[in-house]
Design an enzyme around this catalytic site. Structure first.
Site, short mmCIF file in Angstrom:
data_model
loop_
_atom_site.label_atom_id
_atom_site.label_comp_id
_atom_site.label_asym_id
_atom_site.label_seq_id
_atom_site.Cartn_x
_atom_site.Cartn_y
_atom_site.Cartn_z
N ASP A 73 0.69 -1.15 0.15
CA ASP A 73 0.36 0.27 -0.15
C ASP A 73 0.76 1.24 0.22
O ASP A 73 0.81 2.00 0.73
CB ASP A 73 -1.02 -0.02 1.24
CG ASP A 73 -1.53 -1.04 1.17
OD1 ASP A 73 -1.81 -1.68 0.39
OD2 ASP A 73 -2.24 -1.82 2.50
N GLU A 100 -11.03 -0.51 -4.26
CA GLU A 100 -10.52 0.23 -2.38
C GLU A 100 -9.27 1.74 -2.93
O GLU A 100 -8.72 2.40 -4.62
CB GLU A 100 -10.09 -0.70 -1.84
CG GLU A 100 -9.35 -1.12 -2.73
CD GLU A 100 -8.66 -2.60 -2.00
OE1 GLU A 100 -9.83 -2.97 -0.92
OE2 GLU A 100 -8.04 -3.39 -2.25
C1 6LW Z 1 -5.23 -2.11 1.49
C2 6LW Z 1 -6.40 -1.75 0.83
C3 6LW Z 1 -5.44 -3.02 0.23
O1 6LW Z 1 -6.71 -1.09 2.62
O2 6LW Z 1 -5.00 -4.41 1.15
O3 6LW Z 1 -4.35 -4.21 -1.63
C4 6LW Z 1 -6.19 -3.44 2.25
N1 6LW Z 1 -5.17 -3.04 -1.46
O4 6LW Z 1 -6.89 -1.29 -0.17
C5 6LW Z 1 -4.98 -3.51 3.57
O5 6LW Z 1 -3.55 -3.11 2.63
#
Ligand code: 6LW
Length: 499
Positions: free
Chosen positions: A16, A172
């Site tokens: 991240d 996300e």
């Molecule tokens: C994070 C989400 C993700 O909150 O994994 O790969 C989750 N993306 O955006 C935890 O790292």
């Protein structure tokens, strides 16, 4: 510069990534989950070589992790520089916690006490400021709310902005930028596993409306045989020369099928160009052997521990000290084993596919040793007690003593070699072999157990982290003269050259 990239630029459990630039300096942060301290922060002037300058959340008052599950705790920070201050917004997914904001004038710290953000829903918060100084906080989903970063007060109700590509799960990791005449909304979608990808939309204002890029996803390795998989969760940065770059997470699965990644999600770098129609185009994600040097020996001569050392869920204070026996690390047990959520463990990320770890352990007053940890339910360790060593494996619900050996009284050299499997003779070949053993007076390393590394992989254990290797105490006080970490399997005599 693209051909000079040896990805991952931050090997090992560094997921991240979020990046910002101030003048000639780049700063990058990652998620840290149940580990303390939290949110490692790195500096670079060329995007290729990164040095850890600290951890953003390095005091218990900033990082309450009580009750955090493994792969709970600190998720997905965003780092931005605004109005002379660094701002970091992040989710603490521990019970009773939530989104929070900290600021600093020096990114190496100290960072402020957290401003809690109870009005910011969900995970993966982002920060962006418009020309009028209004602050927009965008979260996974994807929705958005106005925020006063000084007080943490939210203004109005969260508004849904964009759900990403129809049919794709988990929109996300949003990041919002003003670039040229548009506001661009970069997201991850498809989930953080093999389907992961990066998509983008743009609009006339920070609140949209947003139109998706016709070429979405602008980056994905899904259904390819690229050695780097799960690519997503990206952030953009512009270099002083005007060029654009993307940092993102990816994994390197090893072994046969379905592939097992053991180092967690790592940080990669890719070039970005802009097409005439104003959409970004992500260049090749080059791979190669990462150049990050192995840390070598920590002989625990300093009273302060290096910023790479991690404990689990809390700062260990007096139960983890270099002051008690000068030049040695003393760990004093709380939990009785690595199965225990409050085990006293001090480790660092495994950053090389093959590596060698050694320690001189004095277990005259306790029981403890060296461990490779994925989480409480997945770890291998070599453990010393007075006159004996044993290898323990915990895999899911099963825990077993794999080997036992008598040793002479006095400190003992415990060792772990992780050896990547480069030849896949069989589709069932695992990613690596973890060898646990002891080094005798003759300096020969005697393996007590050779265990399949797949059981300490994310594909088996689940979750968001990667392997962490280090020392622990399971009873009483255990002392460690040094911990060596080298990145190749050479002759044991090579260890002499580490100082
Ligand atoms: C994070 C989400 C993700 O909150 O994994 O790969 C989750 N993306 O955006 C935890 O790292």
């Amino acid at each position: 510069m693209s051909d000079m990239i040896t990805n991952p630029v931050l090997p090992g459990f560094h997921p991240d990534p979020s990046i910002c630039r101030v003048g000639e300096d780049y700063y990058l942060v990652c998620s840290s989950f149940e580990y303390f301290p939290g949110v490692p922060i790195f500096h670079s002037t060329d995007l290729l070589t990164w040095t850890q300058i600290g951890n953003v959340l390095d005091r218990p008052s900033q990082l309450p992790l009580a009750g955090a599950a493994s792969s709970g705790g600190i998720y997905a920070p965003t780092l931005r520089y605004h109005d002379g201050r660094f701002h970091l917004i992040v989710t603490n997914a521990s019970p009773g916690q939530g989104n929070l904001l900290v600021t600093a004038t020096d990114p190496a710290g100290p960072w402020s006490e957290p401003v809690m953000l109870p009005g910011v829903p969900g995970i993966d918060p982002d920060l962006a400021w418009d020309e009028d100084g209004a602050c927009w906080c965008t979260v996974a989903g994807v929705s958005q709310i106005r925020l006063d970063p000084a007080t943490g007060q939210t203004l109005g109700e969260p508004r849904r902005l964009w759900s990403g590509t129809p049919g794709a799960k988990a929109p996300e990791a949003p990041h919002l930028y003003r670039i040229g005449e548009y506001w661009y909304l970069l997201i991850a979608e498809g989930g953080t596993e093999r389907g992961h990808g990066v998509s983008i939309a743009r609009g006339p204002a920070p609140s949209g409306p947003f139109e998706p890029c016709p070429a979405n996803p602008i980056l994905t390795h899904r259904s390819t045989d690229d050695p780097v998989q799960n690519t997503g969760h990206a952030d953009l940065v512009q270099a002083p020369d005007g060029s654009w770059w993307m940092v993102l997470l990816g994994v390197r699965p090893g072994g046969g099928t379905p592939g097992w990644h053991v180092l967690g999600r790592e940080t990669f770098l890719a070039p970005v160009t802009w097409a005439d129609d104003g959409w970004p185009v992500v260049g090749e994600l080059t791979s190669g052997a990462p150049t990050m040097p192995a840390p070598g020996r920590d002989d625990f001569d300093d009273s302060q521990l290096a910023p790479q050392w991690l404990s689990i869920r809390e700062r260990l204070d007096g139960d983890c000290t270099t002051g008690e026996r000068p030049g040695w690390l003393t760990l004093r047990a709380r939990g009785a084993s690595l199965d225990d959520p409050d085990v006293v463990f001090l480790g660092r990320r495994q950053q090389h596919l093959s590596c060698r770890i050694r320690t001189l352990a004095d277990a005259a007053d306790g029981v403890g040793g060296l461990a490779v940890r994925l989480d409480e339910r997945h770890h291998y360790e070599i453990e010393a007690s007075a006159g004996q060593v044993r290898v323990i494996a915990r895999i899911g619900p099963l825990r077993t003593v794999v080997a036992t050996a008598a040793v002479p009284a006095g400190p003992v050299v415990l060792g772990i070699d992780v050896i990547a499997n480069t030849e896949i003779q069989d589709p069932r070949t695992g990613p690596d072999t973890v060898v646990l053993g002891i080094q005798g007076q003759d300096r020969e390393f005697a393996a007590l157990a050779e265990l399949d590394g797949r059981y300490l992989s994310t594909e088996v254990a689940g979750g968001f982290t990667g392997r962490v290797i280090g020392a622990y105490a399971a009873s009483g006080a255990v002392r460690f003269d040094y911990i060596d970490y080298i990145d190749y399997i050479g002759d044991i005599g090579d260890i002499d050259h580490i100082d």
